[in-house]
Design an enzyme around this catalytic site. Structure first.
Site, PDB file in Angstrom:
ATOM      1  N   GLU A 187     -15.208 -82.068 107.838  1.00  0.00           N
ATOM      2  CA  GLU A 187     -15.015 -80.785 107.157  1.00  0.00           C
ATOM      3  C   GLU A 187     -13.524 -80.524 106.965  1.00  0.00           C
ATOM      4  OE1 GLU A 187     -17.364 -79.556 105.276  1.00  0.00           O
ATOM      5  OE2 GLU A 187     -18.677 -79.176 106.975  1.00  0.00           O
ATOM      6  N   ASP A 239     -17.875 -82.281  97.128  1.00  0.00           N
ATOM      7  CA  ASP A 239     -19.136 -81.697  96.659  1.00  0.00           C
ATOM      8  C   ASP A 239     -19.597 -82.345  95.356  1.00  0.00           C
ATOM      9  OD1 ASP A 239     -18.458 -80.114  98.744  1.00  0.00           O
ATOM     10  OD2 ASP A 239     -18.107 -78.298  97.570  1.00  0.00           O
TER      11      ASP A 239
HETATM   12  C1  GLA Z   1     -15.946 -76.557 100.375  1.00  0.00           C
HETATM   13  C2  GLA Z   1     -15.182 -77.365  99.337  1.00  0.00           C
HETATM   14  C3  GLA Z   1     -15.151 -78.847  99.717  1.00  0.00           C
HETATM   15  C4  GLA Z   1     -14.673 -79.049 101.147  1.00  0.00           C
HETATM   16  C5  GLA Z   1     -15.428 -78.123 102.101  1.00  0.00           C
HETATM   17  C6  GLA Z   1     -14.866 -78.171 103.493  1.00  0.00           C
HETATM   18  O1  GLA Z   1     -17.309 -76.922 100.362  1.00  0.00           O
HETATM   19  O2  GLA Z   1     -15.767 -77.213  98.078  1.00  0.00           O
HETATM   20  O3  GLA Z   1     -14.327 -79.550  98.816  1.00  0.00           O
HETATM   21  O4  GLA Z   1     -13.295 -78.880 101.258  1.00  0.00           O
HETATM   22  O5  GLA Z   1     -15.401 -76.780 101.659  1.00  0.00           O
HETATM   23  O6  GLA Z   1     -15.050 -79.412 104.034  1.00  0.00           O
END
Ligand code: GLA
Length: 382
Positions: free
Chosen positions: A35, A173
């Site tokens: 994360e 994502d």
């Molecule tokens: C959000 C962002 C991702 C990532 C997460 C944390 O989901 O869209 O790109 O940085 O937070 O891991």
């Protein structure tokens, strides 16, 4: 993929536009571990899930495009513009962001109509926005024969999110939603963008999501601040990203940077190590070790990276001492959204009963929960 959802989107489109559409599926994602490492050019271990967006698209016979968002019962019509579009907040922003990106790259399309719906709970941190962006670019690519590669589409979706939606997010994502595979997690190196599909047959375990339904209003700005802190530490060390930084190097500048920034950078280095260990554990189907790493990740997100919240911490806390839960942690950007729990399937219902009672007693409100299966990424629905 939810067949009812597909049926519903297809028939609503036909009702609205009196023609058969091209149909696309784009899933949401979970992140097993890793994360806040993606924008630090580190490692992540996400997976596409069996909840997502179904989008129907066809050429328009008029000069206008019409977009219909059935879940919020809203629609908008506009002409394709050579000069860009007004910035709009909310769901329309994802579409206009993609159109602006196409315009910037000199890619031409003609008017179209589209309609979409999804079964990702909004605000749960399951990347419904990445799924919408991917569904849109994927469907345009197919309808207009744009010949974009999946990676080019990921980049377009990611830029749209960064430039027009306003979160300086990493690429995880959009990547996971595009490249997911059934019963697999994606081990992604966000620096080289090399990835490997890791088989994940969890047999007697489930991925259980518990949604706090909390979204703190400062979440986006706090996210961007975290990113800035990490970039400042990298800059102090004369590197582009924390990826090139070792714990020894970080230790050398400990007294030169704010203590909180030191902890954030240290978290990122440790989280990268945890991703690698998690992949090793998965290769051996060692779910106990994977679970332990998830707990460590949560602790770091709570205490070092400071992106958790009371509700998330409580939900993780109540799994301690529950033998059926192997691992639990907050997932995604933080400040609300879901916890991800690795739990023995047969004990899931009884655990949820206890957990929901305790949650209601503490916060005076209920949570929602659901299990997910690891699914395929974006695809045409034939
Ligand atoms: C959000 C962002 C991702 C990532 C997460 C944390 O989901 O869209 O790109 O940085 O937070 O891991």
């Amino acid at each position: 993929m939810n067949q009812n959802l597909t049926q519903r989107v297809r028939s609503s489109f036909i009702e609205e536009f009196s023609t058969q559409p091209l149909m696309v599926w784009a899933p949401g994602r979970i992140n097993i571990i890793g994360e806040h490492t993606d924008y630090n050019m580190g490692f992540v271990l996400p997976a596409a899930i069996d909840r997502g967006i179904v989008l129907a698209l066809e050429r328009s016979e008029t000069e206008e495009c019409t977009l219909v968002a059935t879940d919020v019962k809203e629609s908008v019509s506009f002409k394709l513009s050579g000069n860009g579009y007004e910035f709009v907040k909310g769901w329309q922003g994802y579409f206009l962001g993609i159109l602006k990106e196409l315009h910037k790259s000199g890619i031409k399309i003609t008017p179209f109509n589209l309609l979409f719906s999804g079964d990702i709970p909004a605000g749960a941190g399951l990347s419904s926005s990445a799924a919408i962006e991917n569904a849109f670019i994927f469907s345009l690519n197919a309808l207009f024969g744009l010949e974009l590669s999946p990676m080019e589409m990921v980049r377009i979706s990611h830029s749209a999110e960064q430039e027009y939606v306003g979160v300086q997010c990493g690429i995880m994502d959009q990547f996971a939603s595009m490249f997911g595979k059934e019963n697999h997690a994606i081990f992604l190196d966000c620096h080289s963008l090399k990835s490997e599909l890791i088989p994940l047959n969890q047999h007697e375990y489930e991925w259980l999501l518990i949604d706090t339904s909390v979204k703190h209003s400062l979440a986006d700005s706090a996210y961007n601040q975290r990113r800035k802190s990490c970039e400042a530490v990298a800059l102090e060390l004369g590197t582009d990203s924390l990826r090139e930084v070792t714990k020894e190097k970080l230790e050398q500048i400990r007294t030169l940077i704010p203590g909180k920034d030191f902890q954030k950078a240290l978290f990122v280095l440790e989280e990268n190590e945890r991703v690698i260990k998690a992949v090793e554990a998965l290769r051996k189907s060692d779910f106990k070790s994977l679970g332990r790493l998830m707990y460590e990740s949560h602790q770091g997100l709570q205490l070092q990276y400071e992106v958790s919240c009371e509700e998330l911490d409580f939900l993780v806390e109540i799994t301690h001492g529950q033998d059926c839960v192997l691992g639990s942690r907050m997932m995604g950007g933080g400040f609300g959204g879901c916890t991800l729990n690795l739990i023995k399937r047969e004990d899931c219902n009884s655990f949820l009963k206890t957990a929901s009672n305790e949650y209601e007693k503490r916060f005076g409100k209920a949570f929602t929960s659901f299990t997910v299966n690891l699914s395929e990424g974006c695809k045409l629905i034939l």
